[in-house]
Motif scaffolding. Structure first.
Motif, mmCIF file in Angstrom:
data_model
loop_
_atom_site.group_PDB
_atom_site.id
_atom_site.type_symbol
_atom_site.label_atom_id
_atom_site.label_comp_id
_atom_site.label_asym_id
_atom_site.label_seq_id
_atom_site.Cartn_x
_atom_site.Cartn_y
_atom_site.Cartn_z
ATOM 1 N N LEU A 155 0.842 -1.201 0.000
ATOM 2 C CA LEU A 155 0.000 0.000 0.000
ATOM 3 C C LEU A 155 0.878 1.253 0.000
ATOM 4 N N PHE A 156 1.930 1.232 0.786
ATOM 5 C CA PHE A 156 2.840 2.379 0.830
ATOM 6 C C PHE A 156 3.555 2.555 -0.518
ATOM 7 N N GLU A 157 3.783 1.447 -1.216
ATOM 8 C CA GLU A 157 4.353 1.549 -2.562
ATOM 9 C C GLU A 157 3.362 2.219 -3.512
ATOM 10 N N ASN A 158 2.071 1.919 -3.330
ATOM 11 C CA ASN A 158 1.029 2.594 -4.116
ATOM 12 C C ASN A 158 1.061 4.092 -3.869
ATOM 13 N N ALA A 160 3.617 5.861 -2.770
ATOM 14 C CA ALA A 160 4.855 6.415 -3.331
ATOM 15 C C ALA A 160 4.722 6.617 -4.841
ATOM 16 N N ALA A 161 4.036 5.688 -5.510
ATOM 17 C CA ALA A 161 3.915 5.750 -6.967
ATOM 18 C C ALA A 161 3.152 6.978 -7.446
ATOM 19 N N VAL A 162 2.231 7.494 -6.601
ATOM 20 C CA VAL A 162 1.481 8.703 -6.977
ATOM 21 C C VAL A 162 2.074 9.942 -6.302
ATOM 22 N N HIS A 163 3.258 9.749 -5.700
ATOM 23 C CA HIS A 163 4.020 10.854 -5.106
ATOM 24 C C HIS A 163 3.355 11.453 -3.870
ATOM 25 N N GLY A 164 2.611 10.611 -3.132
ATOM 26 C CA GLY A 164 2.086 11.050 -1.841
ATOM 27 C C GLY A 164 0.583 11.154 -1.776
ATOM 28 N N GLU A 165 0.046 10.792 -0.601
ATOM 29 C CA GLU A 165 -1.373 10.942 -0.287
ATOM 30 C C GLU A 165 -1.478 11.350 1.185
ATOM 31 N N GLY A 166 -2.701 11.549 1.663
ATOM 32 C CA GLY A 166 -2.880 11.869 3.069
ATOM 33 C C GLY A 166 -2.514 10.663 3.917
ATOM 34 N N LEU A 167 -1.641 10.838 4.910
ATOM 35 C CA LEU A 167 -1.123 9.722 5.689
ATOM 36 C C LEU A 167 -1.027 10.089 7.162
ATOM 37 N N SER A 168 -1.390 9.134 8.023
ATOM 38 C CA SER A 168 -1.299 9.340 9.465
ATOM 39 C C SER A 168 -0.767 8.063 10.112
ATOM 40 N N GLY A 169 0.105 8.207 11.108
ATOM 41 C CA GLY A 169 0.613 7.065 11.852
ATOM 42 C C GLY A 169 1.825 6.399 11.234
ATOM 43 N N ALA A 170 2.247 6.855 10.079
ATOM 44 C CA ALA A 170 3.385 6.245 9.385
ATOM 45 C C ALA A 170 4.265 7.328 8.776
ATOM 46 N N CYS A 171 5.487 6.939 8.447
ATOM 47 C CA CYS A 171 6.416 7.839 7.765
ATOM 48 C C CYS A 171 7.017 7.095 6.578
ATOM 49 N N ASP A 177 11.126 9.489 -8.493
ATOM 50 C CA ASP A 177 10.404 8.798 -9.555
ATOM 51 C C ASP A 177 9.330 7.853 -9.017
ATOM 52 N N GLY A 178 8.963 8.036 -7.725
ATOM 53 C CA GLY A 178 7.816 7.314 -7.181
ATOM 54 C C GLY A 178 8.080 5.921 -6.642
ATOM 55 N N LYS A 179 9.268 5.681 -6.123
ATOM 56 C CA LYS A 179 9.588 4.388 -5.526
ATOM 57 C C LYS A 179 9.628 4.524 -3.997
ATOM 58 N N LEU A 180 9.187 3.483 -3.301
ATOM 59 C CA LEU A 180 9.245 3.469 -1.844
ATOM 60 C C LEU A 180 10.646 3.071 -1.405
ATOM 61 N N LEU A 181 11.292 3.934 -0.624
ATOM 62 C CA LEU A 181 12.648 3.659 -0.161
ATOM 63 C C LEU A 181 12.657 3.133 1.271
ATOM 64 N N ASP A 182 11.747 3.649 2.093
ATOM 65 C CA ASP A 182 11.697 3.206 3.489
ATOM 66 C C ASP A 182 10.328 3.544 4.056
ATOM 67 N N ALA A 183 9.906 2.757 5.046
ATOM 68 C CA ALA A 183 8.593 2.988 5.663
ATOM 69 C C ALA A 183 8.605 2.495 7.103
ATOM 70 N N THR A 184 8.011 3.281 7.988
ATOM 71 C CA THR A 184 7.857 2.883 9.381
ATOM 72 C C THR A 184 6.442 3.204 9.842
ATOM 73 N N VAL A 185 5.975 2.447 10.837
ATOM 74 C CA VAL A 185 4.677 2.691 11.462
ATOM 75 C C VAL A 185 4.924 2.907 12.944
ATOM 76 N N ALA A 186 4.484 4.057 13.452
ATOM 77 C CA ALA A 186 4.728 4.420 14.855
ATOM 78 C C ALA A 186 6.216 4.362 15.174
ATOM 79 N N THR A 212 -4.206 -0.115 -5.128
ATOM 80 C CA THR A 212 -4.535 -1.483 -5.508
ATOM 81 C C THR A 212 -4.306 -2.500 -4.395
ATOM 82 N N ALA A 213 -3.460 -2.187 -3.432
ATOM 83 C CA ALA A 213 -3.211 -3.126 -2.328
ATOM 84 C C ALA A 213 -4.491 -3.402 -1.552
ATOM 85 N N PHE A 214 -5.354 -2.403 -1.424
ATOM 86 C CA PHE A 214 -6.610 -2.587 -0.693
ATOM 87 C C PHE A 214 -7.501 -3.635 -1.370
ATOM 88 N N ALA A 215 -7.432 -3.722 -2.687
ATOM 89 C CA ALA A 215 -8.283 -4.656 -3.425
ATOM 90 C C ALA A 215 -7.919 -6.105 -3.135
#
Length: 260
Positions: A155-158, A160-171, A177-186, A212-215
């Motif tokens: 989901l975080f890769e999704n 990253a691919a659109v260059h950001g959305e509203g996000l809470s609780g994660a960094c 070019d829209g690739k996920l490099l790192d992700a953390t939750v809390a 698409t991850a939600f699907a």
């Protein structure tokens, strides 16, 4: 005889259709198609249509009486833009916070889309019912999705691919070019086998808007509380903060950073 073809262009959000009609007259062919997005904002008031104003006048007083009451105060100007903005952070926070009424705690992550919010909150200004309706124009409802860490990373890769959305609780750290490099939750690394609760919109939970991850999550792992529209959750949040003597506030906090 060839049937005439008439193209019907309908406002965004409604699927346009091509209607076929039989006729004794000679056929027509489509010469071109053009489309654009027109934002309905106060800018249109610069040249008002007098005929339209006359038609709407009897209803204006009633609408104003409903939409004009002040229900809270905004501490700052809040806009929406990628990869992260004050307004998108606020809506994602409200979704994550509101989940506690249905699962006994805040969701681990809140996700909303930039297209789900439309206008800005004025700086240090009064918040009215009308402002809330403008910010949340759609009948989206809260959906609490349970997904494992592996799918959450997707989901975080999704996002990253659109260059950001509203996000809470994660960094997230994403590339230009829209690739996920790192992700953390809390503040912690994601565990692939761990279950996470994600508060989002029912629209996104179906996999729309590139999420698409939600699907890939089954219906059994999607909780849709009754009457939990995003608009009502926003109103509830503003009322709660106002009763506590607080202004509505949100800041850019580095939830999504771009590394070139």
């Amino acid at each position: 005889m060839k049937p005439n073809r008439i193209m019907c262009i309908i406002p965004a959000g409604i699927v346009a259709g091509i209607f076929m009609f039989s006729s004794c007259h000679s056929g027509y062919s489509l010469a071109s198609v053009e489309g654009s997005r027109i934002e309905v904002t106060a800018a249109l008031d610069a040249n008002p249509d007098s005929a339209a104003i006359a038609v709407l006048a009897p209803y204006q007083k009633t609408v104003d009486s409903i939409m004009s009451p002040v229900i809270g105060q905004s501490a700052r100007f809040m806009d929406r833009f990628r990869p992260e903005s004050e307004l998108s952070n606020l809506v994602a926070d409200i979704l994550r916070y509101s989940a506690s009424a249905y699962i006994g705690r805040m969701a681990d992550v809140g996700v909303t889309n930039m297209g789900g919010t439309y206008v800005r909150l004025c700086p240090r200004g009064s918040i009215t019912y009308g402002n809330i309706y403008e910010i949340t124009p759609f009948e989206n409802t809260l959906c609490i999705v349970t997904m494992n860490g592996s799918l959450l990373r997707e989901l975080f890769e999704n996002i990253a691919a659109v260059h950001g959305e509203g996000l809470s609780g994660a960094c997230l750290e994403i590339s230009g070019d829209g690739k996920l490099l790192d992700a953390t939750v809390a503040g912690k690394e994601i565990e692939d086998s761990k279950e996470y609760k994600v508060a989002t919109l029912d629209y996104l939970a179906e996999g729309n808007d590139h999420m698409t991850a939600f699907a890939k999550v089954g219906d059994a792992d999607k909780l849709l509380p009754e009457k939990a529209t995003v608009r009502q959750l926003f109103l509830n949040y503003v009322n709660e903060q106002t009763k506590a003597g607080k202004k509505i506030d949100s800041k850019i906090e580095g939830r999504i950073t771009v590394k070139e």
